[in-house]
Design a protein around this motif. Sequence first.
Motif, PDB file in Angstrom:
ATOM      1  N   GLY A  81     -51.518  78.117 104.458  1.00 16.88           N
ATOM      2  CA  GLY A  81     -51.123  79.487 104.743  1.00 16.88           C
ATOM      3  C   GLY A  81     -50.339  79.643 106.029  1.00 16.88           C
ATOM      4  N   THR A  82     -49.486  80.665 106.041  1.00 13.86           N
ATOM      5  CA  THR A  82     -48.672  80.973 107.226  1.00 13.86           C
ATOM      6  C   THR A  82     -48.875  82.411 107.699  1.00 13.86           C
ATOM      7  N   LYS A  83     -49.855  83.125 107.133  1.00 12.24           N
ATOM      8  CA  LYS A  83     -50.058  84.525 107.500  1.00 12.24           C
ATOM      9  C   LYS A  83     -50.679  84.652 108.893  1.00 12.24           C
ATOM     10  N   ARG A  84     -51.507  83.691 109.280  1.00 14.14           N
ATOM     11  CA  ARG A  84     -52.089  83.664 110.616  1.00 14.14           C
ATOM     12  C   ARG A  84     -52.497  82.223 110.932  1.00 14.14           C
ATOM     13  N   GLN A  85     -52.758  81.946 112.229  1.00 15.17           N
ATOM     14  CA  GLN A  85     -53.167  80.622 112.721  1.00 15.17           C
ATOM     15  C   GLN A  85     -52.459  79.477 111.996  1.00 15.17           C
ATOM     16  N   ILE A  86     -51.144  79.591 111.920  1.00 14.13           N
ATOM     17  CA  ILE A  86     -50.338  78.637 111.163  1.00 14.13           C
ATOM     18  C   ILE A  86     -50.467  77.213 111.694  1.00 14.13           C
ATOM     19  N   GLU A  87     -50.603  77.070 113.043  1.00 11.69           N
ATOM     20  CA  GLU A  87     -50.690  75.719 113.605  1.00 11.69           C
ATOM     21  C   GLU A  87     -51.938  74.997 113.111  1.00 11.69           C
ATOM     22  N   ALA A  88     -53.077  75.706 113.160  1.00 10.29           N
ATOM     23  CA  ALA A  88     -54.327  75.102 112.696  1.00 10.29           C
ATOM     24  C   ALA A  88     -54.268  74.803 111.203  1.00 10.29           C
ATOM     25  N   ASN A  89     -53.723  75.731 110.400  1.00 11.72           N
ATOM     26  CA  ASN A  89     -53.633  75.523 108.954  1.00 11.72           C
ATOM     27  C   ASN A  89     -52.782  74.309 108.612  1.00 11.72           C
ATOM     28  N   HIS A  90     -51.675  74.134 109.325  1.00  7.80           N
ATOM     29  CA  HIS A  90     -50.815  72.976 109.087  1.00  7.80           C
ATOM     30  C   HIS A  90     -51.551  71.688 109.435  1.00  7.80           C
ATOM     31  N   THR A  91     -52.301  71.716 110.523  1.00  5.38           N
ATOM     32  CA  THR A  91     -53.072  70.536 110.915  1.00  5.38           C
ATOM     33  C   THR A  91     -54.113  70.189 109.864  1.00  5.38           C
ATOM     34  N   PHE A  92     -54.814  71.194 109.329  1.00  7.44           N
ATOM     35  CA  PHE A  92     -55.808  70.941 108.288  1.00  7.44           C
ATOM     36  C   PHE A  92     -55.161  70.317 107.054  1.00  7.44           C
ATOM     37  N   ALA A  93     -53.988  70.816 106.687  1.00 10.14           N
ATOM     38  CA  ALA A  93     -53.283  70.278 105.521  1.00 10.14           C
ATOM     39  C   ALA A  93     -52.944  68.806 105.733  1.00 10.14           C
ATOM     40  N   LEU A  94     -52.478  68.451 106.914  1.00  7.77           N
ATOM     41  CA  LEU A  94     -52.141  67.055 107.210  1.00  7.77           C
ATOM     42  C   LEU A  94     -53.389  66.172 107.168  1.00  7.77           C
ATOM     43  N   ARG A  95     -54.480  66.673 107.717  1.00  7.16           N
ATOM     44  CA  ARG A  95     -55.725  65.888 107.724  1.00  7.16           C
ATOM     45  C   ARG A  95     -56.282  65.723 106.302  1.00  7.16           C
ATOM     46  N   PHE A  96     -56.226  66.806 105.515  1.00  7.86           N
ATOM     47  CA  PHE A  96     -56.739  66.727 104.147  1.00  7.86           C
ATOM     48  C   PHE A  96     -55.859  65.816 103.297  1.00  7.86           C
ATOM     49  N   GLN A  97     -54.568  65.847 103.527  1.00  5.08           N
ATOM     50  CA  GLN A  97     -53.646  64.950 102.835  1.00  5.08           C
ATOM     51  C   GLN A  97     -54.031  63.490 103.083  1.00  5.08           C
ATOM     52  N   THR A  98     -54.342  63.162 104.329  1.00  5.63           N
ATOM     53  CA  THR A  98     -54.746  61.801 104.685  1.00  5.63           C
ATOM     54  C   THR A  98     -56.105  61.450 104.080  1.00  5.63           C
ATOM     55  N   ALA A  99     -57.045  62.413 104.118  1.00  5.37           N
ATOM     56  CA  ALA A  99     -58.386  62.160 103.570  1.00  5.37           C
ATOM     57  C   ALA A  99     -58.324  61.856 102.077  1.00  5.37           C
ATOM     58  N   ILE A 100     -57.484  62.590 101.330  1.00  7.70           N
ATOM     59  CA  ILE A 100     -57.332  62.353  99.898  1.00  7.70           C
ATOM     60  C   ILE A 100     -56.740  60.971  99.640  1.00  7.70           C
ATOM     61  N   ALA A 101     -55.715  60.614 100.408  1.00 14.98           N
ATOM     62  CA  ALA A 101     -55.068  59.309 100.224  1.00 14.98           C
ATOM     63  C   ALA A 101     -56.039  58.179 100.550  1.00 14.98           C
ATOM     64  N   ASP A 102     -56.815  58.326 101.608  1.00 17.58           N
ATOM     65  CA  ASP A 102     -57.781  57.290 101.985  1.00 17.58           C
ATOM     66  C   ASP A 102     -58.910  57.170 100.972  1.00 17.58           C
ATOM     67  N   ARG A 103     -59.297  58.319 100.399  1.00 21.31           N
ATOM     68  CA  ARG A 103     -60.440  58.330  99.464  1.00 21.31           C
ATOM     69  C   ARG A 103     -60.090  57.705  98.119  1.00 21.31           C
ATOM     70  N   TYR A 104     -58.843  57.938  97.660  1.00 20.57           N
ATOM     71  CA  TYR A 104     -58.538  57.483  96.300  1.00 20.57           C
ATOM     72  C   TYR A 104     -57.068  57.180  96.051  1.00 20.57           C
ATOM     73  N   SER A 105     -56.186  58.157  96.267  1.00 21.50           N
ATOM     74  CA  SER A 105     -54.847  58.114  95.675  1.00 21.50           C
ATOM     75  C   SER A 105     -53.913  57.094  96.310  1.00 21.50           C
ATOM     76  N   GLU A 106     -54.112  56.802  97.616  1.00 21.04           N
ATOM     77  CA  GLU A 106     -53.247  55.868  98.344  1.00 21.04           C
ATOM     78  C   GLU A 106     -51.824  56.398  98.527  1.00 21.04           C
ATOM     79  N   VAL A 107     -51.565  57.618  98.088  1.00 22.98           N
ATOM     80  CA  VAL A 107     -50.250  58.233  98.296  1.00 22.98           C
ATOM     81  C   VAL A 107     -50.465  59.604  98.921  1.00 22.98           C
ATOM     82  N   PHE A 108     -49.494  60.069  99.690  1.00 21.97           N
ATOM     83  CA  PHE A 108     -49.579  61.378 100.315  1.00 21.97           C
ATOM     84  C   PHE A 108     -49.077  62.446  99.351  1.00 21.97           C
ATOM     85  N   SER A 109     -49.944  63.422  99.053  1.00 14.32           N
ATOM     86  CA  SER A 109     -49.521  64.566  98.249  1.00 14.32           C
ATOM     87  C   SER A 109     -48.626  65.466  99.092  1.00 14.32           C
ATOM     88  N   PRO A 110     -47.560  66.038  98.495  1.00 10.61           N
ATOM     89  CA  PRO A 110     -46.640  66.890  99.261  1.00 10.61           C
ATOM     90  C   PRO A 110     -47.356  68.104  99.852  1.00 10.61           C
TER      91      PRO A 110
END
Length: 532
Positions: free
Chosen positions: A384-413
Motif C-alpha cells: 500500500g501507498t496510502k500511508r506509511q509507504i516506507e514501512a510497507n515497501h520494506t515489509f514487501a521486500l522482506r516478505f518477498q525474501t521470506a517466500i523465496a527462502d522458504r520455497y520458491s527460490e525466486v523473487f515474486s514481483p
Amino acid sequence: RPWNRDIAFWEFFKENNGNIDSIAGVNLWASSPINRSHACDGKITTTDMANNLTFLAHFGKVTLREKFPHQTNRLLRAYPGATPHLSLGYSTPSPVFITKKLNSQKTLKKNIKKPGKLKFNYSSIKEIYTFSKRDLWFNTVFPNSNKENWFISATASYWRTLKNLPKSNKKSYNYLRYKLSALDNSLNYTIKKEDDLPAVSAQRRYDRYNNYQIPRIKGTYLLHQLRLHLGNKMFSNIMNTLHNKYKNKTINNSKIISIINKKTKKNIKPFIEQWIYRKGFPKVKIEITKISKIKENKWNLELSINQDDIPYHFYSDILIKTKKEKVLKKLEINKSTKSINITLKTKPESIIFNYGNHIPIKRKSFYIWSNFYDDFQNIKIVYGTKRQIEANHTFALRFQTAIADRYSEVFSPIIKDSEISKKQIENSDIILLGGTSDNSLTKEITDLIKDKYDLQTGKNFFVWQGKTYANWDDGLFLVIPNPFNDKRIVYLIMSNSALQLYNMTDKIQRNIKSWSIFKKGKIINRGYHREY
C-alpha cells in the motif's frame, strides 16, 4: 524515553491545563505557552492543524531506513521483546478527546450483556470421533492395476488420520473436521486447475496432479463413509481381513468388494462404486420446511433434502443452533428427495448442513495458503501507498525474501497498489499487504467480498465472523478467490498496525488454512470457509 525534559514538559502541561495550541518536533521544550505555528526537522504543524489537538508527534524518522532486531545489529540486538524501528508517519492524539471516548465506551460496556456461551452437544455422533488405535490395520498390499491405486493410497491416508485422532472428544471432533475439509479443498482445487476423472481411471502421469490426488481423496472419503455406514468394529474387522489375507500380494476391486459383502452379508457394491466410478460431487440442497412445537419442552424440525442427478447414498451431519445449545445430528441420505424430522428440547434457530465435512462438495471458496506453492510463478506482491509507504515497501521486500527462502527460490514481483494494472489483477495470484487504510486494492477487494465472508474493515480494526479485533497486535490472513477472476487467488494480509504487519510477514507460517487470526506473531485461530 523518561528524560528530565519530558518530566518538565508534563509538569508545564498540567500547570496550564492543556491550553497549548501547537507543540511539535524536538524543540517542543523551548515552546512558550502562546498560539503559534511551528516547524522543525521535516515535521510541519500549523495552527489549523493543531486546532483542538494537544500535540503532534512523529513515530520513526522519515529520513532514515527501518531497523530490525538481529543478533548482528550493533544498534538493535535481537533481545527478548525487541521491536523494529519503523517509519510510521504522523499521529495526532488528543488526551482530552481520547479520555472522553474511553469513558463513554466503558459506560457502554457496562450496559452490554454478553451472551452466554452455547453448549456443544455432539453426544449422538460420538462414535464418529473415536477409534481405538489397537483396531488399526497393518501389512502392505499391492494394486493389481491402476484401477486399485485408490485403495492403496487411501488406506495409507485414512490410517494416518485415525492413528492421530486425539483422545479428547472435543479435540478429535475439530481434528477430523479440519482433516476432511482440507481433503475437500484440495479436491476442488485439483479439479478447478485440471480435469476431473473417476478414481478407477487414473493413470501414471508425471505432468499432472489429478491422477494422484483424485483417487487418494475420493478413496479416503469412501473409507470414511464405510466407517460411518458399518460402524467402527465392523470397519476395523474388514480392513484387517483385507490386509492380512493379501499381505505382500496384489488385490483388485472385485476381491475388495467380495470380502466386504461377505463380512457384512450385504450388497455393498453400489455404495463403494459411487465414489470410485463417478466424477464430480454429491449435489445436495437442504431447507427447513417446518418448525412446530409438540409439547412444552419438545420441538420438531422438518427438513427437506434434495439431490440433483443420480442420488448418492451417504452419511453426513447437521448442526442445529438453538438458544441454549448447538446440537449435532447424524444424517443418512439415500434418495433424490428425502424428508427428515428431528426432535429437539428447544426451538431451533438455524442449521448448517455437512458441518463435519463428511462428504466432498463443490465449493466456491476452497483456496488455502499452500496453493501458493502450486503456482508460485504467477504471484505478485502488492503493497500500500496510502500511508506509511516506507514501512510497507520494506515489509514487501522482506516478505518477498521470506517466500523465496522458504520455497520458491525466486523473487515474486513487488508492485505498488497505485501502479498495478487491471490485467495484472485479473491474471495473477495476488498477495495484498496492509489493511484498507494502507492499501487501496485491499479496500477495493474487501468492499466486494465483505457480505459474502462476514468481514468488516476500517482504520486500525476489522470484524471477522461477528467478532471485532481492534488491538494493535491483531491481524487477519485471508485466502479467497480473486473477485475479478475466480481461477486466481487473493491472499489478504491485514493488520491493525505496522508493527503487527511486521510480525505477520517476518516469517512464513505453516498451516494457515483458508483464514487465520494472528496475535503478534502467533496464530490463535484458523479454519476453512463453509459452503452451507
